[in-house]
Design an enzyme around this catalytic site. Structure first.
Site, short mmCIF file in Angstrom:
data_model
loop_
_atom_site.label_atom_id
_atom_site.label_comp_id
_atom_site.label_asym_id
_atom_site.label_seq_id
_atom_site.Cartn_x
_atom_site.Cartn_y
_atom_site.Cartn_z
N HIS A 176 -2.52 33.33 32.44
CA HIS A 176 -3.57 32.67 33.24
C HIS A 176 -4.94 33.04 32.66
O HIS A 176 -5.45 34.12 32.90
CB HIS A 176 -3.47 33.09 34.70
CG HIS A 176 -4.09 32.09 35.65
ND1 HIS A 176 -5.12 31.25 35.29
CD2 HIS A 176 -3.81 31.80 36.95
CE1 HIS A 176 -5.44 30.49 36.32
NE2 HIS A 176 -4.66 30.81 37.35
N HIS A 179 -9.74 29.45 35.78
CA HIS A 179 -10.12 29.58 37.19
C HIS A 179 -10.93 30.83 37.53
O HIS A 179 -10.83 31.36 38.65
CB HIS A 179 -8.90 29.51 38.10
CG HIS A 179 -8.15 28.23 37.99
ND1 HIS A 179 -6.98 27.98 38.66
CD2 HIS A 179 -8.40 27.09 37.28
CE1 HIS A 179 -6.54 26.78 38.36
NE2 HIS A 179 -7.39 26.21 37.52
N TYR A 181 -10.59 33.88 36.52
CA TYR A 181 -9.87 35.15 36.52
C TYR A 181 -10.23 35.97 35.28
O TYR A 181 -11.12 35.60 34.52
CB TYR A 181 -8.37 34.89 36.67
CG TYR A 181 -8.03 34.23 37.99
CD1 TYR A 181 -8.42 34.81 39.20
CD2 TYR A 181 -7.37 33.01 38.04
CE1 TYR A 181 -8.15 34.20 40.41
CE2 TYR A 181 -7.10 32.39 39.25
CZ TYR A 181 -7.49 32.99 40.44
OH TYR A 181 -7.23 32.38 41.65
#
Length: 362
Positions: A176, A179, A181
């Site tokens: 990931h 977004h 992060y």
């Protein structure tokens, strides 16, 4: 094209439809252990060419939402085996999304001070324990800036999580990097004010992400490794980053030789601008390997992306929540059960209600 097989360098799917990662917070406690209910949920949706699981924290400090399933303890590995076995029993394929939220967390969730590229907080809320009891949305904490040792240790946490995922039976992993992060925080000017080898120049700001991907590729092979990016989404930030599109394109050039299974673009959520035709064409010119696109797609938009060769795989999120047989409904042009206000109420936490009790079309 949606229902055609896809093959690339050892990575293959039975169709081009992917179930996108979605946090559902249904683990057994204590220990954030994946359970039988989760195995049922993913098995119900295994007609997708590929399932990408909800984000799985790679360590305790990586956690940002309560009750999300980790991939850093042996108990969690054993719990995930229930899901991978269930999906494989019906011929499905499943990747786990490896997650470190960085500053998008709170000490009461992480169990220790949270971390980021720099000690900069943005107004933000995450799903965590409420002071009066129970769970709900809480304001994030102020992070501490990661040291070089922290960064190197976190890369090793990602590598170990990938090893754990292989032990748990996953077909591959998705990092990931989107977004707002942790890896994304290093990419953004607003969240990265470092003056060392991981900050300042574009080359330095992409370094953590590129080193992490390369380390995992070296460990488990490029055909089992992917990454999610969101250059058109400003989730976790007050405003757009003027350099992020350019930086993303340069990052893709670094990733291309690794022959990843795909690069996944998350679009059209939170605060965003639409990806332009020019961007999609630029991506195809500099990145020859598979592309996945997700973000409020419907059948027509997905078909168009595939037909124009802007994507090789298309991912759907919320339609899979209320339609476990989403692929069949799409293929047979059967109407979809709506993702309505009731579905939103049961998105995070709870039991089988709003999770495994949605019926297939009759």
């Amino acid at each position: 094209m949606l229902f055609n097989q896809f093959n690339f360098a050892g990575f293959n799917t039975t169709n081009r439809i992917v179930m996108a990662p979605m946090t559902r917070s249904r683990t057994s406690q204590p220990g954030d252990i994946p359970n039988d209910m989760m195995a049922t949920y993913y098995k119900q949706r295994a007609t997708a060419g590929l399932i990408i699981t909800e984000g799985a924290p790679i360590s305790t400090v990586a956690r940002g939402y309560s009750m999300t399933p980790g991939i850093y303890s042996q108990e969690q590995i054993e719990g995930w085996k229930k899901t991978t076995q269930a999906v494989h029993e019906v011929g499905g394929k499943i990747f786990i999304q490896l997650w470190h939220v960085g500053r998008r967390s709170h000490e009461t969730i992480a169990g220790e001070p949270i971390v980021s590229a720099s000690a900069i907080k943005e107004a933000d809320q995450v799903f965590g324990p409420l002071p009066e009891g129970g769970f709900g949305m809480i304001e994030t904490s102020v992070p501490r800036a990661m040291s070089i040792d922290d960064i190197q240790n976190t890369i090793q946490d990602f590598v170990q999580a990938a090893r754990n995922a292989m032990q748990a039976g996953f077909d591959g992993i998705e990092i990931h990097g989107a977004h707002g992060y942790l890896l994304d925080q290093f990419m953004h000017i607003a969240s990265n004010q470092r003056d060392d080898m991981y900050g300042g120049s574009q080359e330095n700001r992409m370094r953590f992400l590129v080193e992490t991907v390369q380390a995992i590729v070296d460990e488990i092979g490029g055909d089992r490794v992917t990454i999610r990016l969101s250059p058109h989404v400003t989730e976790g930030y007050a405003q757009e980053d003027p350099e992020l599109i350019e930086l993303t394109l340069k990052t893709l050039q670094k990733l291309a030789p690794m022959n990843l299974a795909y690069v996944h673009f998350s679009e059209n959520i939170a605060n965003y601008v639409e990806a332009s035709e020019q961007f999609r064409q630029q991506v195809r010119r500099i990145y020859p390997n598979p592309i996945m696109v997700a973000g409020k797609l419907n059948k027509e938009i997905a078909q168009d992306l595939l037909a124009k060769n802007y994507a090789d795989l298309v991912a759907f999120g919320t339609p899979f929540v209320t339609n476990p047989d989403f692929v069949s409904r799409l293929e047979k042009n059967i109407g979809l059960a709506e993702f309505d206000a009731d579905a939103r109420l049961t998105l995070y936490g709870g039991d089988e209600k709003g999770y495994t009790d949605y019926p297939a079309a009759g």
